[in-house]
Each structure stands twice: as structure tokens, then as C-alpha cells.
Design an enzyme around this catalytic site. Structure first.
Site: not given
Length: 290
Positions: A28, A46, A127, A154, A246, A251
Site C-alpha cells: 500500500h 489536496y 473529506r 476505504y 502508505d 494528508n
């Protein structure tokens, strides 16, 4: 969205104390851009600085991994070219998870498969995305079954109950990103982890990623509550877990983790050689390279 571009990765991560086994997969991670070649979506929430394949592969070597699964980042929307570019430059050491428009053609799905995609991701974080049409997602999930793909979902723990009918309607293998973001401050017997266990117990084709201590822990590095909560989960569902860094930590610019420390979480949640082999090699190989 601000025009200021965000850096969300550690500039000088430590070398992990833990050494992953040969063939280990970071299952991931993401690539951002380069923006000049692969512009970000107009709907992106973003605007990150470029974090391209060369940077990803250098980090992979630094951390001791052999392969990656590049998950399409929300900032690129349904334009998968940046992820496909990363896969193409990997000499067969990467696979990918796409984000697609529900109206995508079968020919375009087959082209994504040829480019190394092996799954499709549905994001329910408000978000990050404006629209998550469950009925259309279910149809996409049905259409990818002939390709042998799986679905990555997710969401956050507070909507798990309302997600269950949707998850029940999805065919094939489902992988839950970051365990559905349960509250680690509740402890391993907390309500949200118990609810997640019930989901896993109800269907053996649901997998999960025991990832993101930096996101999910209520504590600072070394994220002790995460280790205490997640180790029992990995032990009890060891054939259905895959792990990833990740990186480049979308963010997380205000709480950027040291990637070496993220890797050093692995032996704390998978303390035996057997568990580590399943988490990092056997399971992701079965899902992405079979």
C-alpha cells in the site's frame, strides 16, 4: 483547495532495525505526479509535491523491500496514468490498484489489467471524495471479476454498519484499507475493533491492511496502542492480511511519520517468522502476482 503544494513524507527516514524477508511487498503506497506529466484532478482535495516512481523505488531499497503495490491516490482521481507509469518503470516489481469512473468500458478495464492493475478502489471518506455511488460501484465490482481483480474499500469505523449491505453485495475478494480506521484508544477489546472482527468472521473473502500506525494511533511514535490492538488481529486472520507503508502519507503533513519506524512496527504486529512471511510475501503474492 489551496494552491500551495504539500510535502507529506519524511525527508530522511531511518533504516529499519527490522529486515523484511526476501520478496517482501509494500502493498500500500502511492505515487504523486510528476504533475507536469500527470496533472492532478480538478476535484483533488489536496495538492501534493511530486513523489514519483524513482523516489518510491529508492525508498523501497532503503527499507529493504522487493516489490510494491501502488494504490491510485485520490488526488489523481480516475486518471490512472501516474500509477501505470510507476508500474511500467518497475521491471515487473509493481502491481497496482485503480480508481475508475463507473462508466469505464470493458476495453479500458482490460488495458488497465495489461498495465498491471489487479484491483479497484472505492473510497468513502467524504473529506477526500465528493461522490461514492454504491450501486454503480457494485456493478464495477461485478465487471472486474473476469479479470481476477479484487475490490479495495476505504471507510471510517463510524460508518461500518451502514457499509455492511454494500460490502455484502460485492462479489469476490474485498480488502479493507487500514482496517476501516478503528479507534485504537479503545484497546484491542474496544467496540470498533470488535465490530471489525464481526465483519471478518462473517465472510472469509474479506481481507484487510493492518497499516498506518501514524494515522490510527492515539499516541505518538512508537504507537504502542496500535501494536497492542493490531497484533491479535493479525494472529487471528493471518491468511487475510497484507501490509504497506502508505508512503508518501497523503494528508499527513502535520504528523509525518519516519518510514523506518513504520517498518519497525511489523515485528510488533507479526512477531513470528511465519506471520511475517504471510503478511509480507505469501498473501500479497497470492493477491497480486498469482
Amino acid at each position: 483547495m489551496s494552491d500551495a503544494r504539500i510535502v507529506s513524507w519524511h525527508a530522511n527516514p531511518s533504516r529499519p532495525l527490522y529486515t523484511p524477508p526476501p520478496g517482501a511487498v509494500d502493498a500500500h503506497c502511492h505515487v504523486f505526479g510528476p504533475m507536469a506529466e500527470f496533472p492532478f484532478s480538478a476535484k483533488a482535495k489536496y495538492l501534493p509535491e511530486d513523489a514519483g516512481p524513482d523516489q518510491l523505488f529508492a525508498l523501497r531499497e532503503h527499507l529493504g523491500f522487493a516489490r510494491n503495490v501502488i494504490v491510485q491516490a485520490s488526488c489523481h482521481g480516475t486518471d490512472n496514468r501516474a500509477t501505470l507509469n510507476g508500474i511500467a518503470k518497475s521491471n515487473g516489481t509493481c502491481r497496482g490498484v485503480a480508481v475508475v469512473d463507473p462508466a469505464i468500458s470493458d476495453a479500458d478495464l482490460e488495458a488497465l489489467h495489461a498495465g498491471g492493475m489487479r484491483g479497484v478502489r472505492f473510497n468513502f471518506l467524504k473529506r477526500l471524495v465528493d461522490d461514492a455511488p454504491k450501486d454503480k460501484f457494485i456493478e464495477v465490482a461485478r465487471r472486474i471479476q473476469p479479470l481476477g481483480w479484487h475490490v479495495v474499500v476505504y471507510f471510517e469505523a463510524d460508518i461500518l454498519e451502514e457499509m455492511k449491505p454494500f460490502l455484502d453485495a460485492l462479489p469476490g475478494t474485498i480488502v479493507i484499507d487500514h482496517m476501516g480506521r478503528p479507534d485504537m484508544s479503545q484497546g484491542p477489546d474496544g467496540a470498533e475493533l470488535k465490530a471489525f472482527r464481526r465483519l471478518l468472521d462473517a465472510r472469509e473473502s474479506i481481507w484487510f491492511k493492518p497499516t498506518c500506525p501514524d494515522r490510527l494511533s492515539s499516541q505518538a511514535d512508537p504507537w504502542d496502542d496500535f501494536a497492542a490492538c493490531v497484533a491479535p488481529l493479525v494472529a487471528d486472520y493471518s491468511d487475510r492480511v497484507i501490509w504497506g507503508t502508505d508512503w508518501p502519507h497523503p494528508n499527513m503533513q502535520d504528523k509525518i511519520p519516519n518510514d523506518g519506524h513504520v517498518v519497525d512496527m511489523i515485528p510488533r504486529i507479526a512477531p513470528t517468522v511465519e506471520l511475517q512471511q504471510k503478511l509480507l510475501v505469501t498473501n500479497p503474492t497470492r493477491l497480486y502476482w498469482a
